[in-house]
Design an enzyme around this catalytic site. Structure first.
Site, PDB file in Angstrom:
ATOM      1  N   GLY A  14       0.782  -1.240   0.000  1.00 42.78           N
ATOM      2  CA  GLY A  14       0.000   0.000   0.000  1.00 42.78           C
ATOM      3  C   GLY A  14       0.810   1.283   0.000  1.00 42.78           C
ATOM      4  N   ASN A  16       1.791   2.991  -2.593  1.00 39.91           N
ATOM      5  CA  ASN A  16       1.158   3.918  -3.540  1.00 39.91           C
ATOM      6  C   ASN A  16      -0.127   4.491  -2.966  1.00 39.91           C
ATOM      7  OD1 ASN A  16       2.481   4.153  -6.371  1.00 39.91           O
ATOM      8  ND2 ASN A  16       2.731   1.996  -5.800  1.00 39.91           N
ATOM      9  N   MET A  88      -4.014  -7.439  -6.824  1.00 38.89           N
ATOM     10  CA  MET A  88      -3.529  -8.654  -7.487  1.00 38.89           C
ATOM     11  C   MET A  88      -4.645  -9.595  -7.929  1.00 38.89           C
ATOM     12  SD  MET A  88      -0.381  -8.021  -7.496  1.00 38.89           S
ATOM     13  CE  MET A  88       0.429  -9.531  -7.935  1.00 38.89           C
ATOM     14  N   LYS A  89      -5.759  -9.019  -8.341  1.00 34.25           N
ATOM     15  CA  LYS A  89      -6.872  -9.875  -8.758  1.00 34.25           C
ATOM     16  C   LYS A  89      -7.415  -9.309 -10.069  1.00 34.25           C
ATOM     17  CE  LYS A  89     -10.188 -12.864  -7.767  1.00 34.25           C
ATOM     18  NZ  LYS A  89      -9.948 -14.278  -7.662  1.00 34.25           N
ATOM     19  N   ILE A  90      -7.714 -10.194 -11.002  1.00 33.16           N
ATOM     20  CA  ILE A  90      -8.252  -9.749 -12.288  1.00 33.16           C
ATOM     21  C   ILE A  90      -9.721  -9.342 -12.092  1.00 33.16           C
ATOM     22  CG2 ILE A  90      -8.792 -10.488 -14.657  1.00 33.16           C
ATOM     23  CD1 ILE A  90      -5.823 -10.502 -14.365  1.00 33.16           C
ATOM     24  N   LEU A  91     -10.098  -8.222 -12.668  1.00 29.11           N
ATOM     25  CA  LEU A  91     -11.495  -7.771 -12.561  1.00 29.11           C
ATOM     26  C   LEU A  91     -12.319  -8.393 -13.694  1.00 29.11           C
ATOM     27  CD1 LEU A  91     -10.599  -4.057 -11.845  1.00 29.11           C
ATOM     28  CD2 LEU A  91     -11.672  -5.624 -10.205  1.00 29.11           C
ATOM     29  N   ASN A 105      -4.521   1.870 -13.628  1.00 27.82           N
ATOM     30  CA  ASN A 105      -3.631   0.958 -12.908  1.00 27.82           C
ATOM     31  C   ASN A 105      -2.193   1.457 -13.036  1.00 27.82           C
ATOM     32  OD1 ASN A 105      -2.731  -1.548 -11.652  1.00 27.82           O
ATOM     33  ND2 ASN A 105      -2.078  -2.202 -13.690  1.00 27.82           N
ATOM     34  N   HIS A 107       1.696   0.043 -13.288  1.00 24.55           N
ATOM     35  CA  HIS A 107       2.409  -1.206 -13.567  1.00 24.55           C
ATOM     36  C   HIS A 107       3.918  -0.947 -13.546  1.00 24.55           C
ATOM     37  CE1 HIS A 107       3.003  -5.199 -15.193  1.00 24.55           C
ATOM     38  NE2 HIS A 107       3.902  -4.673 -15.996  1.00 24.55           N
TER      39      HIS A 107
HETATM   40  C1  GRF Z   1       3.616  -1.403  -7.414  1.00 27.89           C
HETATM   41  O1  GRF Z   1       4.953  -1.582  -7.711  1.00 27.89           O
HETATM   42  C2  GRF Z   1       2.789  -1.395  -8.677  1.00 27.89           C
HETATM   43  O2  GRF Z   1       3.503  -1.050  -9.800  1.00 27.89           O
HETATM   44  C3  GRF Z   1       2.322  -2.815  -8.796  1.00 27.89           C
HETATM   45  O3  GRF Z   1       2.193  -3.275  -7.480  1.00 27.89           O
HETATM   46  C4  GRF Z   1       3.050  -2.559  -6.618  1.00 27.89           C
HETATM   47  C5  GRF Z   1       2.258  -2.126  -5.442  1.00 27.89           C
HETATM   48  O4  GRF Z   1       3.068  -1.610  -4.424  1.00 27.89           O
HETATM   49  N1  GRF Z   1       1.110  -2.886  -9.565  1.00 27.89           N
HETATM   50  P1  GRF Z   1       2.406  -0.924  -3.149  1.00 27.89           P
HETATM   51  O5  GRF Z   1       1.438  -1.932  -2.553  1.00 27.89           O
HETATM   52  O6  GRF Z   1       1.729   0.327  -3.609  1.00 27.89           O
HETATM   53  O7  GRF Z   1       3.549  -0.619  -2.216  1.00 27.89           O
END
Ligand code: GRF
Length: 187
Positions: A14, A16, A88-91, A105, A107
Site C-alpha cells: 500500500g 502507492n 492482485m486480482k483480475i477484474l 492501474n 504497472h
Molecule cells: C507497485 O509496484 C505497482 O507497480 C504494482 O504493485 C506494486 C504495489 O506496491 N502494480 P504498493 O502496494 O503500492 O507498495
C-alpha cells in the site's frame, strides 16, 4: 475544485495508496479518496486506510458475489474513479464494463514491455537499458489498456531485482499522481 470521489484497490504493502492519500490532501489535487478495497485481510496497506480514517472494504474473493459487494459499496460511496495500486486480482468483464474508462492501474515496467508479474527479473534477463513504470487505463487485456503516462530510468551495471524495485517504486510515487492530474485535465 470539485474533487472526484475515488476508490483505491490494494492487495499488499500500500505504499502507492499512502502516497495518493497524501497527495489527495492538496487543495488542487483532483481526487478525494473515499474508499479502499482490499482482497487481503492481512495487507499492510490497510494500516493507511485506518491511519487516515478512510472507510475500507475487505473482500473475500472466494465468495461468488464478491464483485457485486464491491460494486454496491462503490455506488453507496458515490465513487466515480478507481485506482488500482497493487491489486492482485483480475477484474471481471462485468466490472470493467460498469466502470468503463474510469479505472486506472500502475504497472512496474515500461508497457507494452513486460506485462504481468515478475517484471524486474524479466527486465534484467532481457538486459534492458531502461525500465520504469506505466499508468494506464484498465481494459479486459492484461496491462493492455490505453497508456496515460510512463516514467523511465537507465539501468546501471550492478542492478538487481531489489534495486530495480526500489527505483521503480520511487518513480511510481511521482508518476501515479501526475497521471491522475493528466486524466482530469483532459476531461
Ligand atoms: C507497485 O509496484 C505497482 O507497480 C504494482 O504493485 C506494486 C504495489 O506496491 N502494480 P504498493 O502496494 O503500492 O507498495
Amino acid at each position: 475544485m470539485v474533487k472526484k470521489n475515488t476508490c483505491v484497490f490494494i492487495s499488499g504493502k500500500g505504499s502507492n495508496l499512502e502516497n495518493l492519500i497524501r497527495r489527495s490532501r492538496d487543495y488542487n489535487f483532483p481526487i478525494k479518496i473515499k474508499l479502499v478495497v482490499c482482497n487481503n485481510k492481512n495487507a499492510y496497506g490497510l494500516k493507511y486506510a485506518k491511519k487516515y480514517s478512510i472507510p475500507f472494504l475487505i473482500i473475500n474473493t472466494e465468495k461468488r458475489n464478491f464483485e457485486q459487494l464491491i460494486i454496491n459499496s462503490i455506488f453507496k460511496n458515490q465513487i466515480s474513479f478507481i485506482c488500482l495500486a497493487g491489486y492482485m486480482k483480475i477484474l471481471s468483464k462485468k466490472f470493467l464494463i460498469t466502470f468503463r474508462k474510469k479505472i486506472v492501474n500502475i504497472h512496474p515496467s515500461l508497457l507494452p514491455k513486460f506485462k504481468g508479474l515478475n517484471t524486474f527479473k524479466r527486465v534484467l534477463e532481457k538486459k534492458e537499458k531502461k525500465t520504469g513504470c506505466t499508468v494506464h487505463y484498465v481494459n479486459s487485456k492484461l496491462d493492455g489498456g490505453k497508456i496515460i503516462l510512463k516514467k523511465s530510468f537507465f539501468i546501471e551495471n550492478n542492478e538487481n531485482e531489489i534495486s530495480l524495485k526500489r527505483k521503480t517504486q520511487k518513480m511510481e510515487y511521482i508518476a501515479f499522481p501526475e497521471a491522475i492530474i493528466k486524466v482530469f485535465s483532459n476531461a
